[in-house]
Design an enzyme around this catalytic site. Structure first.
Site, PDB file in Angstrom:
ATOM      1  CB  SER A  10      -1.187   0.085   0.996  1.00 15.93           C
ATOM      2  OG  SER A  10      -1.252   0.869   1.097  1.00 15.93           O
ATOM      3  CG  HIS A  33      -4.178  -1.222  -1.436  1.00 13.17           C
ATOM      4  ND1 HIS A  33      -5.015  -2.239  -1.579  1.00 13.17           N
ATOM      5  CD2 HIS A  33      -4.923  -0.746  -0.526  1.00 13.17           C
ATOM      6  CE1 HIS A  33      -6.307  -1.846  -1.318  1.00 13.17           C
ATOM      7  NE2 HIS A  33      -5.408  -0.280  -0.598  1.00 13.17           N
ATOM      8  CG  ASP A  35      -5.927   2.846   0.569  1.00 18.02           C
ATOM      9  OD1 ASP A  35      -6.149   1.807   0.678  1.00 18.02           O
ATOM     10  OD2 ASP A  35      -4.164   2.372   1.097  1.00 18.02           O
ATOM     11  CG  MET A  37      -8.404   7.194   2.204  1.00 17.94           C
ATOM     12  SD  MET A  37      -7.615   7.257   3.531  1.00 17.94           S
ATOM     13  CE  MET A  37      -6.936   5.662   3.641  1.00 17.94           C
ATOM     14  CG  HIS A  66      -9.438   0.314  -0.778  1.00 20.11           C
ATOM     15  ND1 HIS A  66      -8.536   0.296   0.255  1.00 20.11           N
ATOM     16  CD2 HIS A  66     -10.556   0.076  -0.975  1.00 20.11           C
ATOM     17  CE1 HIS A  66      -9.997   0.097   1.261  1.00 20.11           C
ATOM     18  NE2 HIS A  66     -10.705   0.050   0.108  1.00 20.11           N
ATOM     19  CG  MET A  68     -11.288   3.325   1.368  1.00 23.64           C
ATOM     20  SD  MET A  68     -10.013   3.288   2.764  1.00 23.64           S
ATOM     21  CE  MET A  68      -8.600   3.517   0.717  1.00 23.64           C
ATOM     22  CG  MET A 137     -12.442  -2.578   4.322  1.00 27.61           C
ATOM     23  SD  MET A 137     -10.613  -1.998   3.445  1.00 27.61           S
ATOM     24  CE  MET A 137      -9.546  -1.269   5.003  1.00 27.61           C
ATOM     25  CG  ASP A 175      -6.903  -2.845   2.557  1.00 29.12           C
ATOM     26  OD1 ASP A 175      -5.660  -2.268   3.480  1.00 29.12           O
ATOM     27  OD2 ASP A 175      -7.135  -1.979   1.996  1.00 29.12           O
TER      28      ASP A 175
HETATM   29  C1  DX5 Z   1      -6.353   2.183   5.108  1.00 29.89           C
HETATM   30  C2  DX5 Z   1      -6.450   1.177   3.916  1.00 29.89           C
HETATM   31  C3  DX5 Z   1      -5.041   0.341   4.293  1.00 29.89           C
HETATM   32  C4  DX5 Z   1      -3.873   0.452   4.390  1.00 29.89           C
HETATM   33  C5  DX5 Z   1      -3.220  -0.449   5.041  1.00 29.89           C
HETATM   34  O1  DX5 Z   1      -7.764   2.282   4.677  1.00 29.89           O
HETATM   35  O2  DX5 Z   1      -7.343   1.155   2.922  1.00 29.89           O
HETATM   36  O3  DX5 Z   1      -4.915  -0.417   2.296  1.00 29.89           O
HETATM   37  O4  DX5 Z   1      -2.849   1.908   3.938  1.00 29.89           O
HETATM   38  O5  DX5 Z   1      -1.621   0.085   5.566  1.00 29.89           O
HETATM   39  P1  DX5 Z   1      -1.396  -1.645   6.523  1.00 29.89           P
HETATM   40  O6  DX5 Z   1      -0.624  -2.291   6.182  1.00 29.89           O
HETATM   41  O7  DX5 Z   1      -0.388  -0.781   7.365  1.00 29.89           O
HETATM   42  O8  DX5 Z   1      -2.108  -1.557   8.021  1.00 29.89           O
HETATM   43 ZN    ZN Z   2      -6.222   0.203   1.250  1.00 27.57          ZN
END
Ligand code: DX5
Ligand code: ZN
Length: 222
Positions: A10, A33, A35, A37, A66, A68, A137, A175
């Site tokens: 990620s 990956h 993220d 947001m 991903h 969010m 998740m 994840d």
């Molecule tokens: C959280 C993200 C994850 C995050 C995971 O909302 O979706 O992808 O980056 O990070 P770690 O592996 O540090 O929990």
């Molecule tokens: Zn994620």
């Protein structure tokens, strides 16, 4: 089990001032990956389409976006058009997940559906026939570095059972909080794609961390 485990570092845990270099440091992984947001669906704000397009242009491995975000039907297809291999939207933000899956696939991406820890799998079993990826998740979405929640693994086990019996055909992705101490139980439950942020980017040698996680997952899956 059919598929080899896949590791998806990620980028959330990378140095955002050096993204092109940070992508190269995980070139031996399977998916990158990313993220996204929006500070509405989750409290945090990260990056959006222009940055994903820039990452896509330099990434040696396929992108796993991903999202969010709220209103994914409006925004998600852009990530597929940008060339992402897999684009995942959250079930909780999606009144019509099937329509989003169709749009993502029409734009050339795999379509993923994510469920938060408190969201039951059962409510989405029907629509999952239209998806390529289920992201379970294993922390509350929003931040990296949180602790793995083993209590969500029954959802992974149930999804794996439905894949094994031919009812669903999906990548099963986990994840949040995946590291050397937790990946084995997620793999035993049936996951085959493992997102890891801090466990990869926090390591002195990310390539070694990726190889180690992959080997642990493969051993645990038998
Ligand atoms: C959280 C993200 C994850 C995050 C995971 O909302 O979706 O992808 O980056 O990070 P770690 O592996 O540090 O929990
Ligand atoms: Zn994620």
């Amino acid at each position: 089990m059919s598929r080899q485990p896949m590791i998806a570092p990620s980028l959330l845990s990378a140095d955002f001032a050096r993204l092109a270099d940070e992508v190269q440091r995980v070139a031996t992984a399977d998916w990158l990956h990313v993220d996204v947001m929006d500070a509405h669906f989750v409290p945090n704000l990260t990056l959006g389409l222009p940055v994903v397009q820039a990452i896509q242009a330099v990434s040696p491995i396929p992108l796993d976006c991903h999202l969010m975000i709220e209103d994914p039907e409006r925004w998600a297809p852009g990530y597929a058009e940008a060339g992402a291999r897999n684009v995942t939207v959250h079930a909780e933000a999606c009144p019509d997940p099937r329509a989003v899956a169709r749009d993502l696939q029409a734009a050339g991406a795999l379509a993923g559906l994510a469920i938060k820890p408190g969201t039951p799998l059962d409510a989405y079993l029907d629509v999952l026939t239209d998806f390529d990826t289920l992201l379970v998740m294993t922390v509350e979405p929003g931040f990296g570095g949180q602790s793995f929640m083993p209590e969500v693994l029954p959802k992974v086990r149930e999804a794996r059972r439905l894949v094994a019996t031919g009812h669903l055909q999906l990548f099963l992705e986990v994840d949040g909080g995946i590291n050397a101490d937790t990946i084995a139980e997620a793999a035993e439950a049936g996951a085959d794609v493992f997102v890891a942020g801090s466990a990869v980017y926090g390591a002195a040698d990310p390539a070694a961390a990726i190889a180690g996680l992959r080997a642990q997952a493969a051993a645990a899956r038998g």
